[in-house]
Design a protein around this motif. Sequence first.
Motif, PDB file in Angstrom:
ATOM      1  N   ARG A 168      59.534  65.307   1.544  1.00  7.61           N
ATOM      2  CA  ARG A 168      58.714  65.822   2.457  1.00  7.61           C
ATOM      3  C   ARG A 168      57.788  67.138   2.029  1.00  7.61           C
TER       4      ARG A 168
ATOM      5  N   THR B  15      53.847  67.483   1.659  1.00  5.69           N
ATOM      6  CA  THR B  15      53.305  68.690   2.162  1.00  5.69           C
ATOM      7  C   THR B  15      52.427  69.222   1.153  1.00  5.69           C
TER       8      THR B  15
ATOM      9  N   ASP C 182      61.903  69.616   9.552  1.00 10.15           N
ATOM     10  CA  ASP C 182      61.759  68.501  10.314  1.00 10.15           C
ATOM     11  C   ASP C 182      62.744  68.412  11.358  1.00 10.15           C
TER      12      ASP C 182
ATOM     13  N   GLU D 292      52.300  65.157  10.885  1.00 11.72           N
ATOM     14  CA  GLU D 292      52.696  63.748  10.529  1.00 11.72           C
ATOM     15  C   GLU D 292      51.530  62.956   9.962  1.00 11.72           C
TER      16      GLU D 292
ATOM     17  N   LEU E 262      50.738  64.027   6.511  1.00 11.46           N
ATOM     18  CA  LEU E 262      51.801  63.702   5.224  1.00 11.46           C
ATOM     19  C   LEU E 262      51.663  61.973   5.164  1.00 11.46           C
TER      20      LEU E 262
END
Length: 353
Positions: free
Chosen positions: A185, A189, A260, A312, A315
């Motif tokens: 993640r 990002t 998250d 989201e 990403l």
Amino acid sequence: MTSPPFSSPLAQAFAQGPVWFSQQMDAATDRVLLVRMAEEDYRQASFLDQRMLTQKSQPQWADWSELEAADQVGRRDADFIFHIGHVGSTLIARLLGELDGVFALREPQILRNFADLAATNGQPHALWSPERFDERLQTTIGWLSRTFAPADRALIKATSFVSEIATPLLGGARKALFLTVSPDRYIETILAGENSRQELAMLASPRLHRLHKRLGCDDWRLWELSEPVRAAMSWLSEMMALDAAAKAAPDGHVHWLDFDAFLADPAARLGDIAAFFGMEANTETLDGLAGGPLMNQYSKAPEHGYSADVREKLLAEARATHQEGIVEALTWLKDTAARHAAIGTLMTEHARA
């Protein structure tokens, strides 16, 4: 409070509280830049760095020794937020700053100055002796701990690389929230935005230097690392700094949180953070913050909209666009963990499978 003799009017005003803020320092000339701040200015500021310097803030330089002599408050009870970068730290600092009794400061540049000085601390070419470095760091914590209301407590959200000096900042007494995300993640990002990619380009070199120093090796060459691998290396460098600080802190003084996990249930996670710091927050207040406007603003620039859903989407786009590079970066992390036991342990403890 009695001001010391020969104190300048500016130093006397500084001694009265946070109206004059110690924004940055010049270690070579032993001076501190002060800026004038109202309580609402602190509340609105996303960054207490060069971006806050305006004619309204009336920046003025003052001698360190004079400020130190004038300010005899002695309060050093600030708490901290440390993080690896781009993990919602500004949002969470803003949300917590809405709670009664919390005086939030976001990214004081003077702490960046200390993080830079720490790179040479104890070496013959350092500007200060180790004793002076330690004393002045503690003095600065005192300056940053000052609040407009005596019953309030300061909460300092540091810049990501300031985590390198998290241990002396916490000092065995103060508490800190450590904010992270999993490596996949984090890489997504960083690759999702132009600003984060530019920041990666600037910080990759010092992060690799810090990683090599922590591991006692020089295994990698920056010019050989692709952009996604540099993002993975940055995640690792910042995570190792946090992990080292957590291991040095007393039990119960560090609270880890994956961003998250926060977004999955913000009211509950805010409640956990508030309880950890001893902040007052009832269910109605927490629900109001979790469903309020701050959750739908870009925290670093509140005039722009941003939300968990928008995040989201961005990403997912980065994941699709950089799929091959992300796989390469995660493979690099696995190979690195296999070669270094400390990294393997960290990955097992903190990275999501």
